[in-house]
Design an enzyme around this catalytic site. Sequence first.
Site, PDB file in Angstrom:
ATOM      1  CD1 TRP A  45      -1.945  -2.129   2.122  1.00  0.00           C
ATOM      2  CD2 TRP A  45      -3.032  -1.262   0.351  1.00  0.00           C
ATOM      3  NE1 TRP A  45      -2.996  -2.966   1.816  1.00  0.00           N
ATOM      4  CE2 TRP A  45      -3.684  -2.446   0.734  1.00  0.00           C
ATOM      5  CE3 TRP A  45      -3.527  -0.537  -0.729  1.00  0.00           C
ATOM      6  CZ2 TRP A  45      -4.805  -2.926   0.076  1.00  0.00           C
ATOM      7  CZ3 TRP A  45      -4.644  -1.004  -1.388  1.00  0.00           C
ATOM      8  CH2 TRP A  45      -5.271  -2.190  -0.983  1.00  0.00           C
ATOM      9  CD  GLU A  70      -0.162  10.129   6.333  1.00  0.00           C
ATOM     10  OE1 GLU A  70       0.369  10.451   7.396  1.00  0.00           O
ATOM     11  OE2 GLU A  70       0.255  10.442   5.221  1.00  0.00           O
TER      12      GLU A  70
HETATM   13  P1  TGC Z   1       4.575   3.823  21.032  1.00  0.00           P
HETATM   14  O1  TGC Z   1       5.111   3.075  22.204  1.00  0.00           O
HETATM   15  O2  TGC Z   1       3.376   4.660  21.208  1.00  0.00           O
HETATM   16  O3  TGC Z   1       5.714   4.759  20.415  1.00  0.00           O
HETATM   17  C1  TGC Z   1       6.958   4.243  20.000  1.00  0.00           C
HETATM   18  C2  TGC Z   1       7.947   5.397  19.981  1.00  0.00           C
HETATM   19  O4  TGC Z   1       7.489   6.405  19.076  1.00  0.00           O
HETATM   20  C3  TGC Z   1       7.279   7.650  19.800  1.00  0.00           C
HETATM   21  N1  TGC Z   1       6.062   8.253  19.254  1.00  0.00           N
HETATM   22  C4  TGC Z   1       6.068   9.329  18.478  1.00  0.00           C
HETATM   23  N2  TGC Z   1       7.065  10.110  18.051  1.00  0.00           N
HETATM   24  C5  TGC Z   1       6.743  11.143  17.249  1.00  0.00           C
HETATM   25  N3  TGC Z   1       5.477  11.391  16.882  1.00  0.00           N
HETATM   26  C6  TGC Z   1       4.440  10.629  17.269  1.00  0.00           C
HETATM   27  N4  TGC Z   1       3.210  10.886  16.847  1.00  0.00           N
HETATM   28  C7  TGC Z   1       4.711   9.540  18.123  1.00  0.00           C
HETATM   29  N5  TGC Z   1       3.958   8.573  18.692  1.00  0.00           N
HETATM   30  C8  TGC Z   1       4.786   7.798  19.383  1.00  0.00           C
HETATM   31  C9  TGC Z   1       7.118   7.242  21.247  1.00  0.00           C
HETATM   32  O5  TGC Z   1       7.460   8.298  22.101  1.00  0.00           O
HETATM   33  C10 TGC Z   1       8.096   6.096  21.334  1.00  0.00           C
HETATM   34  O6  TGC Z   1       9.396   6.625  21.402  1.00  0.00           O
HETATM   35  P2  TGC Z   1      10.540   5.868  22.258  1.00  0.00           P
HETATM   36  O7  TGC Z   1      11.723   6.754  22.106  1.00  0.00           O
HETATM   37  O8  TGC Z   1      10.002   5.763  23.644  1.00  0.00           O
HETATM   38  O9  TGC Z   1      10.729   4.532  21.594  1.00  0.00           O
HETATM   39  O10 TGC Z   1       4.378   2.766  19.860  1.00  0.00           O
HETATM   40  P3  TGC Z   1       3.256   1.671  19.633  1.00  0.00           P
HETATM   41  O11 TGC Z   1       3.941   0.498  19.042  1.00  0.00           O
HETATM   42  O12 TGC Z   1       2.414   1.505  20.880  1.00  0.00           O
HETATM   43  O13 TGC Z   1       2.371   2.279  18.448  1.00  0.00           O
HETATM   44  C11 TGC Z   1       1.754   3.459  18.570  1.00  0.00           C
HETATM   45  C12 TGC Z   1       0.782   3.711  17.402  1.00  0.00           C
HETATM   46  C13 TGC Z   1      -0.278   2.637  17.279  1.00  0.00           C
HETATM   47  C14 TGC Z   1       0.108   5.003  17.732  1.00  0.00           C
HETATM   48  C15 TGC Z   1       1.538   3.811  16.086  1.00  0.00           C
HETATM   49  O14 TGC Z   1       2.109   2.621  15.767  1.00  0.00           O
HETATM   50  C16 TGC Z   1       0.693   4.308  14.956  1.00  0.00           C
HETATM   51  O15 TGC Z   1       0.572   5.531  14.796  1.00  0.00           O
HETATM   52  N6  TGC Z   1       0.091   3.428  14.109  1.00  0.00           N
HETATM   53  C17 TGC Z   1      -0.567   3.843  12.881  1.00  0.00           C
HETATM   54  C18 TGC Z   1       0.333   3.522  11.704  1.00  0.00           C
HETATM   55  C19 TGC Z   1       0.284   4.553  10.640  1.00  0.00           C
HETATM   56  O16 TGC Z   1      -0.162   5.668  10.806  1.00  0.00           O
HETATM   57  N7  TGC Z   1       0.784   4.189   9.468  1.00  0.00           N
HETATM   58  C20 TGC Z   1       0.865   5.117   8.393  1.00  0.00           C
HETATM   59  C21 TGC Z   1       1.696   4.563   7.264  1.00  0.00           C
HETATM   60  S1  TGC Z   1       2.201   5.788   6.096  1.00  0.00           S
HETATM   61  C22 TGC Z   1       0.823   6.171   5.254  1.00  0.00           C
HETATM   62  O17 TGC Z   1      -0.247   5.743   5.504  1.00  0.00           O
HETATM   63  C23 TGC Z   1       1.013   7.126   4.161  1.00  0.00           C
HETATM   64  S2  TGC Z   1      -0.393   7.466   3.195  1.00  0.00           S
HETATM   65  C24 TGC Z   1       0.248   8.783   2.415  1.00  0.00           C
HETATM   66  C25 TGC Z   1      -0.598   9.405   1.399  1.00  0.00           C
HETATM   67  O18 TGC Z   1      -0.803   8.793   0.320  1.00  0.00           O
HETATM   68  O19 TGC Z   1      -1.012  10.573   1.608  1.00  0.00           O
HETATM   69  P1  FAD Z   2      -5.299  -2.929  10.030  1.00  0.00           P
HETATM   70  O1  FAD Z   2      -4.206  -2.433  10.908  1.00  0.00           O
HETATM   71  O2  FAD Z   2      -5.337  -4.379   9.726  1.00  0.00           O
HETATM   72  O3  FAD Z   2      -6.687  -2.463  10.637  1.00  0.00           O
HETATM   73  C1  FAD Z   2      -7.946  -2.995  10.171  1.00  0.00           C
HETATM   74  C2  FAD Z   2      -9.041  -2.437  11.077  1.00  0.00           C
HETATM   75  O4  FAD Z   2      -8.794  -2.828  12.437  1.00  0.00           O
HETATM   76  C3  FAD Z   2      -9.105  -0.910  11.074  1.00  0.00           C
HETATM   77  O5  FAD Z   2     -10.443  -0.495  11.161  1.00  0.00           O
HETATM   78  C4  FAD Z   2      -8.365  -0.515  12.355  1.00  0.00           C
HETATM   79  O6  FAD Z   2      -8.815   0.720  12.899  1.00  0.00           O
HETATM   80  C5  FAD Z   2      -8.739  -1.685  13.265  1.00  0.00           C
HETATM   81  N1  FAD Z   2      -7.745  -1.879  14.329  1.00  0.00           N
HETATM   82  C6  FAD Z   2      -6.414  -2.151  14.191  1.00  0.00           C
HETATM   83  N2  FAD Z   2      -5.828  -2.244  15.385  1.00  0.00           N
HETATM   84  C7  FAD Z   2      -6.789  -2.005  16.317  1.00  0.00           C
HETATM   85  C8  FAD Z   2      -6.816  -1.944  17.732  1.00  0.00           C
HETATM   86  N3  FAD Z   2      -5.713  -2.100  18.479  1.00  0.00           N
HETATM   87  N4  FAD Z   2      -8.004  -1.679  18.341  1.00  0.00           N
HETATM   88  C9  FAD Z   2      -9.130  -1.473  17.611  1.00  0.00           C
HETATM   89  N5  FAD Z   2      -9.175  -1.520  16.260  1.00  0.00           N
HETATM   90  C10 FAD Z   2      -8.019  -1.777  15.632  1.00  0.00           C
HETATM   91  N6  FAD Z   2       1.377   3.007   4.090  1.00  0.00           N
HETATM   92  C11 FAD Z   2       2.664   3.413   3.941  1.00  0.00           C
HETATM   93  O7  FAD Z   2       3.541   3.013   4.696  1.00  0.00           O
HETATM   94  N7  FAD Z   2       3.024   4.271   2.956  1.00  0.00           N
HETATM   95  C12 FAD Z   2       2.116   4.744   2.059  1.00  0.00           C
HETATM   96  O8  FAD Z   2       2.482   5.554   1.178  1.00  0.00           O
HETATM   97  C13 FAD Z   2       0.762   4.332   2.157  1.00  0.00           C
HETATM   98  N8  FAD Z   2      -0.150   4.727   1.242  1.00  0.00           N
HETATM   99  C14 FAD Z   2      -1.420   4.206   1.288  1.00  0.00           C
HETATM  100  C15 FAD Z   2      -2.291   4.468   0.233  1.00  0.00           C
HETATM  101  C16 FAD Z   2      -3.565   3.900   0.235  1.00  0.00           C
HETATM  102  C17 FAD Z   2      -4.478   4.137  -0.932  1.00  0.00           C
HETATM  103  C18 FAD Z   2      -3.979   3.111   1.334  1.00  0.00           C
HETATM  104  C19 FAD Z   2      -5.379   2.544   1.355  1.00  0.00           C
HETATM  105  C20 FAD Z   2      -3.117   2.830   2.344  1.00  0.00           C
HETATM  106  C21 FAD Z   2      -1.805   3.362   2.331  1.00  0.00           C
HETATM  107  N9  FAD Z   2      -0.870   3.024   3.330  1.00  0.00           N
HETATM  108  C22 FAD Z   2       0.432   3.439   3.220  1.00  0.00           C
HETATM  109  C23 FAD Z   2      -1.214   2.043   4.351  1.00  0.00           C
HETATM  110  C24 FAD Z   2      -2.024   2.607   5.521  1.00  0.00           C
HETATM  111  O9  FAD Z   2      -1.250   3.418   6.326  1.00  0.00           O
HETATM  112  C25 FAD Z   2      -2.598   1.416   6.290  1.00  0.00           C
HETATM  113  O10 FAD Z   2      -3.588   0.855   5.469  1.00  0.00           O
HETATM  114  C26 FAD Z   2      -3.182   1.836   7.644  1.00  0.00           C
HETATM  115  O11 FAD Z   2      -2.153   2.226   8.523  1.00  0.00           O
HETATM  116  C27 FAD Z   2      -4.015   0.705   8.289  1.00  0.00           C
HETATM  117  O12 FAD Z   2      -3.343  -0.506   8.261  1.00  0.00           O
HETATM  118  P2  FAD Z   2      -4.077  -1.833   7.695  1.00  0.00           P
HETATM  119  O13 FAD Z   2      -4.642  -1.484   6.348  1.00  0.00           O
HETATM  120  O14 FAD Z   2      -3.099  -2.937   7.755  1.00  0.00           O
HETATM  121  O15 FAD Z   2      -5.292  -2.095   8.642  1.00  0.00           O
END
Ligand code: TGC
Ligand code: FAD
Length: 391
Positions: free
Chosen positions: A166, A367
């Site tokens: 993704w 995100e």
């Molecule tokens: P956790 O224990 O909370 O944190 C681990 C370490 O990270 C630090 N930290 C942060 N630092 C900077 N900014 C933040 N917002 C931070 N949140 C946490 C934290 O202080 C810690 O540091 P250290 O030094 O103590 O190690 O970690 P966790 O494993 O419990 O996970 C936390 C959680 C669930 C919130 C995190 O994993 C999360 O945000 N999950 C969501 C994943 C996500 O957003 N993926 C996005 C992928 S990229 C994408 O989707 C691009 S789409 C782009 C587009 O097309 O526009």
């Molecule tokens: P999952 O983590 O499997 O979650 C599935 C469902 O379960 C969700 O509703 C979620 O809220 C829920 N869930 C998960 N954990 C919990 C919990 N602890 N408690 C309750 N509910 C929970 N990623 C990148 O790294 N780079 C990119 O450039 C990027 N681009 C993207 C572009 C597109 C078009 C899309 C669709 C996704 C992209 N992503 C990218 C990935 C995106 O960040 C992930 O899809 C997102 O973080 C969710 O992960 P997942 O799809 O594996 O869902």
Amino acid sequence: MAQFEAPDFFEIDLLLSEEERLVRDTVRAWVGERYLPLVERAYREGYFPAQVIPELAELGVLGGNLDYGDFPRFGSVAYGLVLQELERGDSGLRSFVSVQGSLVMYPIWRYGTPAQKDRWLPALHAGRAVGCFGLTEPDHGSDPGGMQTRAVKDGEGYVLNGAKMWITNGTVADVAVVWAKLDGEIRGFLVEKGTPGFSAPEQRGKHSLRASVTSELIFQDVRLPADALLPDARGLGGPLACLNQARAGIAWGVVGAAMACYDEVRRYGLTRRQFGRPLASFQLYQAKLVDMLAEITKAQLLNLRLGRLKDEGRATPPQVSLAKRNACAMALEVARTARDMLGANGVADEYQTMRHMCNLESVKTYEGTHDIHTLILGRHITGIDAFGAAP
Ligand code: TGC
Ligand code: FAD
């Protein structure tokens, strides 16, 4: 397409500087003149209209908020307004710019060596190079800390194995910012297109973000030189700090998509007649327009405050989570309601609303999903981590 009339019910324009208005108006005009004529075909056929990349570069928006070289150094509000206007065009357009700026240029700028910055930042800013950000894996989306992609030290360099999924712009990227575990710690690597063992097949078959490239990244014994490592990023905080930037941008961006839907359906209600009267003369129709305007206005004000806090260096990650979560839910609800109010025309691609609605499903997910941001805020409020294993 009729001239876009942006809702500004609380005269937020008056709170903007002249420069912020100028930047916003320039990008607004560009989207109307240059991007909207391209997007429906691109969406239908499933491609990103890459001919706009040099024009985006000309506008200065690729990493234009970073303090580097001769970049325009937009403030957070000006940059947010840029993203709002781009997403008024399409979420795929805003995604392209967000990934390039917040998820590729930002980590190189923040964690890279001077040589890495000199090599990539000017090229990415000028649109001569495209980047992508590989965090999500097939088995680790919301929990990136569990990632399985591994780098192993090999002489002076590294060997990378694993897969990402993704990934926006993966197939077309010249450089991928890849997060992988090295000796158990998450580190960032710059992986160049064409490196043996690295492939980035496009993921097809999306109902959402069709005018955006989404890809897998596959690493099979990919040999990387020593200078592929971003030296200053260690642990999950490295990629999460990049996500703070990009999530703030999404909060702004989706308001643009909501504004587009609102504008479209308001016009529609004034011209479409049923039961001998314009749709806009029915109370139920008006109530929906009022709800939309109220929610858009609240999100606009929240974004402005977030931008000002960011420029003062005071915006916190939970504030960013609240803004991203609220704006995405709001925009999706506006788009779904607007789609309904357009009747059958709402499913036709002559109207933009359903395209925005389908896009926003992804934006609500990427995100950090809506629920992940709920849990981030829940942990902030209570001090109790409700993500995974019991405390
Ligand atoms: P956790 O224990 O909370 O944190 C681990 C370490 O990270 C630090 N930290 C942060 N630092 C900077 N900014 C933040 N917002 C931070 N949140 C946490 C934290 O202080 C810690 O540091 P250290 O030094 O103590 O190690 O970690 P966790 O494993 O419990 O996970 C936390 C959680 C669930 C919130 C995190 O994993 C999360 O945000 N999950 C969501 C994943 C996500 O957003 N993926 C996005 C992928 S990229 C994408 O989707 C691009 S789409 C782009 C587009 O097309 O526009
Ligand atoms: P999952 O983590 O499997 O979650 C599935 C469902 O379960 C969700 O509703 C979620 O809220 C829920 N869930 C998960 N954990 C919990 C919990 N602890 N408690 C309750 N509910 C929970 N990623 C990148 O790294 N780079 C990119 O450039 C990027 N681009 C993207 C572009 C597109 C078009 C899309 C669709 C996704 C992209 N992503 C990218 C990935 C995106 O960040 C992930 O899809 C997102 O973080 C969710 O992960 P997942 O799809 O594996 O869902």
